[in-house]
Design a protein around this motif. Sequence first.
Motif, mmCIF file in Angstrom:
data_model
loop_
_atom_site.group_PDB
_atom_site.id
_atom_site.type_symbol
_atom_site.label_atom_id
_atom_site.label_comp_id
_atom_site.label_asym_id
_atom_site.label_seq_id
_atom_site.Cartn_x
_atom_site.Cartn_y
_atom_site.Cartn_z
ATOM 1 N N LEU A 1103 0.814 -1.211 0.000
ATOM 2 C CA LEU A 1103 0.000 0.000 0.000
ATOM 3 C C LEU A 1103 0.855 1.272 0.000
ATOM 4 O O LEU A 1103 0.724 2.100 -0.908
ATOM 5 C CB LEU A 1103 -0.952 -0.028 1.209
ATOM 6 N N PRO A 1104 1.752 1.468 0.985
ATOM 7 C CA PRO A 1104 2.561 2.703 0.946
ATOM 8 C C PRO A 1104 3.459 2.762 -0.285
ATOM 9 O O PRO A 1104 3.713 3.848 -0.812
ATOM 10 C CB PRO A 1104 3.392 2.625 2.232
ATOM 11 N N ALA A 1105 3.941 1.614 -0.756
ATOM 12 C CA ALA A 1105 4.807 1.628 -1.934
ATOM 13 C C ALA A 1105 4.036 2.082 -3.165
ATOM 14 O O ALA A 1105 4.543 2.861 -3.981
ATOM 15 C CB ALA A 1105 5.388 0.235 -2.151
ATOM 16 N N ALA A 1106 2.816 1.569 -3.316
ATOM 17 C CA ALA A 1106 1.994 1.963 -4.462
ATOM 18 C C ALA A 1106 1.636 3.450 -4.380
ATOM 19 O O ALA A 1106 1.610 4.168 -5.391
ATOM 20 C CB ALA A 1106 0.735 1.113 -4.508
ATOM 21 N N GLN A 1107 1.345 3.893 -3.165
ATOM 22 C CA GLN A 1107 1.074 5.317 -2.978
ATOM 23 C C GLN A 1107 2.264 6.143 -3.445
ATOM 24 O O GLN A 1107 2.130 7.139 -4.142
ATOM 25 C CB GLN A 1107 0.797 5.606 -1.500
ATOM 26 N N HIS A 1108 3.441 5.698 -3.048
ATOM 27 C CA HIS A 1108 4.640 6.455 -3.405
ATOM 28 C C HIS A 1108 4.875 6.416 -4.920
ATOM 29 O O HIS A 1108 5.346 7.394 -5.514
ATOM 30 C CB HIS A 1108 5.854 5.890 -2.666
ATOM 31 N N SER A 1109 4.532 5.298 -5.530
ATOM 32 C CA SER A 1109 4.675 5.195 -6.989
ATOM 33 C C SER A 1109 3.792 6.237 -7.683
ATOM 34 O O SER A 1109 4.219 6.913 -8.636
ATOM 35 C CB SER A 1109 4.294 3.796 -7.465
ATOM 36 N N VAL A 1110 2.531 6.339 -7.211
ATOM 37 C CA VAL A 1110 1.614 7.327 -7.771
ATOM 38 C C VAL A 1110 2.169 8.729 -7.553
ATOM 39 O O VAL A 1110 2.125 9.596 -8.437
ATOM 40 C CB VAL A 1110 0.209 7.177 -7.157
ATOM 41 N N TYR A 1111 2.725 8.938 -6.344
ATOM 42 C CA TYR A 1111 3.282 10.251 -6.007
ATOM 43 C C TYR A 1111 4.431 10.595 -6.965
ATOM 44 O O TYR A 1111 4.505 11.701 -7.494
ATOM 45 C CB TYR A 1111 3.758 10.235 -4.558
ATOM 46 N N LEU A 1112 5.337 9.621 -7.216
ATOM 47 C CA LEU A 1112 6.477 9.863 -8.101
ATOM 48 C C LEU A 1112 6.009 10.163 -9.521
ATOM 49 O O LEU A 1112 6.554 11.056 -10.203
ATOM 50 C CB LEU A 1112 7.397 8.630 -8.112
ATOM 51 N N LEU A 1113 4.980 9.428 -9.943
ATOM 52 C CA LEU A 1113 4.451 9.646 -11.293
ATOM 53 C C LEU A 1113 3.805 11.032 -11.373
ATOM 54 O O LEU A 1113 3.920 11.750 -12.381
ATOM 55 C CB LEU A 1113 3.439 8.550 -11.622
ATOM 56 N N ALA A 1114 3.153 11.431 -10.283
ATOM 57 C CA ALA A 1114 2.463 12.721 -10.243
ATOM 58 C C ALA A 1114 3.441 13.881 -10.283
ATOM 59 O O ALA A 1114 3.134 14.954 -10.838
ATOM 60 C CB ALA A 1114 1.591 12.822 -8.998
#
Length: 1511
Positions: A1103-1114
């Motif tokens: 969960l936190p890793a996927a969140q961070h992935s979205v954040y990096l993409l954003a």
Amino acid sequence: MTESSMKKLASTLLDAITDKDPLVQEQVCSALCSLGEARPVETLRACEEYLRQHDKLAHPYRAAVLRAMERVLSSRASELDKDTASTIILLASSEMTKTKDLVWDWQQAASGVLVAVGRQFISKVMEELLRRLHPGTLPHCAVLHTLASLSVANAFGVVPFLPSVLSSLLPVLGVAKQDTVRVAFCSALQRFSEGALEYLANLDRAPDPTVRKDAFATDIFSAYDVLFHQWLQSREAKLRLAVVEALGPMSHLLPSERLEEQLPKLLPGILALYKKHAETFYLSKSLGQILEAAVSVGSRTLETQLDALLAALHSQICVPVESSSPLVMSNQKEVLRCFTVLACSSPDRLLAFLLPRLDTSNERTRVGTLQVVRHVINSAAAQMEDKKPFILSSMRLPLLDTNSKVKRAVVQVISAMAHHGYLEQPGGEAMIEYIVQQCALPPEQEPEKPGPGSKDPKADSVRAISVRTLYLVSTTVDRMSHVLWPYLLQFLTPVRFTGALTPLCRSLVHLAQKRQEAGADAFLIQYDAHASLPSPYAVTGRLLVVSSSPYLGDGRGAAALRLLSVLHPNIHPLLGQHWETTVPLLLGYLDEHTEETLPQEEWEEKLLMFLRDTLAIISDNAWICQLSLELCRQLPCYDEAPQEKNFLYKCIGTTLGAASSKEVVRKHLQELLETARYQEEAEREGLACCFGICAISHLEDTLAQLEDFVRSEVFRKSIGILNIFKDRSENEVEKVKSALILCYGHVAARAPRELVLAKVESDILRNICQHFSTKDPALKLCLVQSVCMVSRAICSSTQAGSFHFTRKAELVAQMMEFIRAEPPDSLRTPIRKKAMLTCTYLVSVEPALDEQARADVIHGCLHSIMALLPEPKEEDGGCQKSLYLETLHALEDLLTSLLQRNMTPQGLQIMIEHLSPWIKSPRGHERARALGLSALLLRYFLEHLRVSALVPFHNLGLLIGLFSPRCADLWPATRQEAVDCVYSLLYLQLGYEGFSRDYRDDVAERLLSLKDGLVHPDPAILFHTCHSVGQIIAKRLPPDQLISLLLTMFEALGDPEKNCSRAATVMINCLLQERGGVLQEKVPEIVSVLRSKLQEAQGEHVLPAAQHSVYLLATQHCAAVVSSLLGSPLPLDSSAVDTLRSMLLRSGSEDVVQRMDLEGGWELLRTSAGHEEGATRLARAMAEHAGPRLPLVLKTLACTHSSAYENQRVTTTAFLAELLNSNVANDLMLLDSLLESLAARQKDTCASVRRLVLRGLANLASGCPDKVRTHGPQLLTAMIGGLDDGDNPHSPVALEAMLGLARLVHLVESWDLRSGLLHVAIRIRPFFDSEKMEFRTASIRLFGHLNKVCHGDCEDVFLDQVVGGLAPLLLHLQDPQATVASACRFALRMCGPNLACEELSAAFQKHLQEGRALHFGEFLNTTCKHLMHHFPDLLGRLLTTCLFYFKSSWENVRAAAPLFTGFLVLHSEPRQQPQVDLDQLIAALQILLKDPAPEVRTRAAEALGRLVKLA
């Protein structure tokens, strides 16, 4: 030394004699002896006076003084004057007789003094002892003991007094009623008699050569009468033994007629005591002396006593010997001595008694009798000369005894016989054969184990003794040479003597060499005259075959080859030169190996090559045929030795291959097929090897003979007979078939390659393939093995490329059927391995396999191997592990051969797809195997990559996505294999881009350095390494492969292996961060996948890793991400951090935060106790990772540095001080301002601030060492000022100053240091003895650094400090704290060069190296020797320093001080005496003699003993 000083010294030691500790008391005595060695008269007078004046002193202490006196007298009695001797004699006599009671320790010590004086002043001692003998009164027991001891110690002096002594003692013998007194009388009479006998035996050196035996005869007989007729009848066993001991030597002094008269009573009287006493040594010893006396006078009475004597002595020798009892062993020797006396006087009677007893079946009787026979053979050789035939014939029954003790005794008898010519007599050969039989016993299977008395059962075993005996007789008894040669050769070939081959060969080599030295005629064997000897062919075959197991039987391979080499003239005249060259090479090969390391196949091949070369040199068909016939005859001899029989078959094949007669070859091959024991696996293998080797030269004949055998009546009859027994027929028929199939396989493998292809399908496979339907595992294995050999033969043929193998598909299908039939979870047979090897060979043969067949092979082999349980541990069996590894290698070879047929990205993709399910397996061992195979295939593909045109590696992303998450697998080996896979894939991409094979890419090469981090169990390090792997992939991945890689990685988020799932998240985020900018068009697809993964997420980390992935993409495509999310808000997760940490993070100082996290700095800052260290760690982290921000930080801290709050000043100073530990202060031009800030706080009221200031200034030594010289005066002034800080003797500021000076002194200018050098040395000296370990360590280590700086340029004033520091440093080597002792080692090593004494400096360098064990006493002794030799004027000063340490609070140091004192005195000279206040030193040591620690008292006593040196 004045007499009063000497007296004081002795008195001090004597007063300490009452110490309760036995070790201290012993040292006191040793010290007294040291005094006595130098000044014997004064010391002895002091001891005498002390005992006289201390009449109430307890007897144990009186005894100790007397023992010290005895030790002095034993070496210095000759220096006594008569008056002193008289005084000591009177004292010792008085001490010895002071009490009538028996106080043995005391009285023996006094007696020892008298005996020691008596060696020099015998008349005075005897006069005093005679004075103690009062007529009609029993003498004191100690007087008797002393007279007895003197008789032994000084026989020449005492014997003239014997008549007087005896005249005083004999009248009171009858009065003695107490057993102890009687025992003392017996001991005295025994010693008197021994002394008299010694005197009479050495009349040429005696003071009165006219003395004769008659002078004592009458008195001795009177004593004998009392002892034998009265005292011997006592019930007290001790007295009876004492009487018997005395009667032995007394019998030699009895008048001849009296002895003859007494023998009829004396001998039975002694013999009767054997039944009453368990300890019979003294009886036997005395009996031996009496028998010698009787024989010496020519006694006739002895004949009448002979039967009784022999019976009694024989029963004694038959008593089992326990080696743990020395007296029992000694008794045996004395009994045998009695037999020697009787053998010399009555040999016939003795043998008439002994030899019939060899026929008894009783073990003890037979062993004892054999011992006596051996002894008399050796000790009475002349008397036994004409008795040899009788003795030999009497050995008939003992030779048949199977008892191991009897066997040992028989072997020892035969050894004695060999030395005395018995074995040259008729019947001697039976003895030799017996020895050889015992040499052939298996070491671990002897009939009985040796007795408990044997220390080493193996060394005492029958076999071991026999081996030693055979070799000794062969090599050391010259007369045995013609008996043993060539007789021993006949024992080489019989099977029952196999165990004796090594000793036989060694003995025969020695005998043969002796014969060669005697001449060729003596060496060549006349076979006509020795019909029982084996033929040259038999010897050659036997020795060659047993050499195939060279380490069995104590290394019989080397022994056999040496014998074969020596015998070459008797084998064939042409072999000499060749064997002299080749045999040493074979022996050298054996020397290079052990039983465990010898490659058996390679060794056997060397032996076969030796045989082939030998046959080629002989080149005589008749000789070769005769050898082959002999080898075939020997086959039954090796039925119990399968490995050697296997080798013998190979020898037969080699010999037949060399034969030119086809009829002989066919005949022998037929006989081998008809007589082979097919039920034995090793024999089937051996037979097949034989046919294969023979086929090298006779392919047509070999195949024809196999065909004939299959069609023959013999083969059909054997099968028919077996069919009668239905329960075992199938099994045994299959074994015959197995052997024949193996034969065909070996023929194909060995036959000439140019001939084999024509025979493969028509003659060989035709006879093999008809048996594929079998279910018998052994036959199945043979089929696979043979097909494998056939396939290998086809592949290795030069015509293989043009050969069209029609049976290929059939054989591959059959091999796969065999593989699938194996159990999937266990590995019991090599069928899988052999079948896969066969497929490997077949793959390369034309025609090629179709795609489906290839897929079936790969799938079937992987399913058969991958699911096997993990490889077995060593304890499960080395063979099983070896089979596992070999099977795995076979799979690797098969997969690489299949890949070789399709070396394209598509071919590689197919192979990896087959492995993919196993790479993702939930079982670790399956993943490990799959990754290992993948890495191997990728390496192979890379090594053999040939790119003719630039083409895309289209499946790169997919493959990297499969392997890279495995970098975090739970199995460390799997992680490293995964990195290897990624490494190979990156280089494959470079290869397809056009780079050469030897090109090395810096980015890709970094992967190899990351492998070590993957072994680390720490998750933080592991995932940091995974992040680094992701960065490397991101840098080298082509843009078109990025989305393929990401999508594969997203799949890995759901990996059941959590570590791999985490690694995938780390690598995804790394890829997005590094390469996310090019993913504009793929954002909706990526966000969609991530949302689905969030919904499926099982692990909390996803969960936190996927969140961070979205954040990096954003951060890179904000609008696209937001539009993709549209109403599906992502859950956020946040955690609070304290202000400082947050500030650093927001300012971009993540490395500082990470460093503080790793070092635990935040936790330290939160505690009052750790706050200072926390500030230090923060400064260190910022200096390393945030240097440019420091000027602003320092500006902010300026106001707090002079704050009114102490805590703020401490924190600021700690921070500033640590900055000077880094070069960043100089780089940012902050150095001067930092020094100025710290200098301003030197007088701060807070000791912690002052301490931190000094630490900061000292940090300049490591942060900016090149700036120390510039600021040297300022730094030294601050440090020296710190030494004088406050009144506290344990000021932490002073400690910091010493630590700082130690860092700075090597970097400042020498003239800056010189002005303060003396002050520093004087100031730190008191800290050497500080109660606090830190202060002692720092001050001593600083002293060492000061010395190091001054090497070669030491002023006299400082040299004085060096000399003054020597004693403390040497004594503190014994400091209870290891760090202090280590500092002393360093300081002394640094002091050495300044003392201008090379020997002393070398001693310090040698003994005081860190990590080396120090023998303190030995080192101190060496040091004192050099000190006193080169600096004699220092004695007084060093002793004064030692006196100070006599009062040390540390026991070890307190003990070292008197030890140091003693060694200094030991190496001093008399001219140095004026430097020493001896009275003061004695008084101080006297106090130490009362120290509570025994070690200190011991060292004090030792030092007192050495003070005599100053006399």
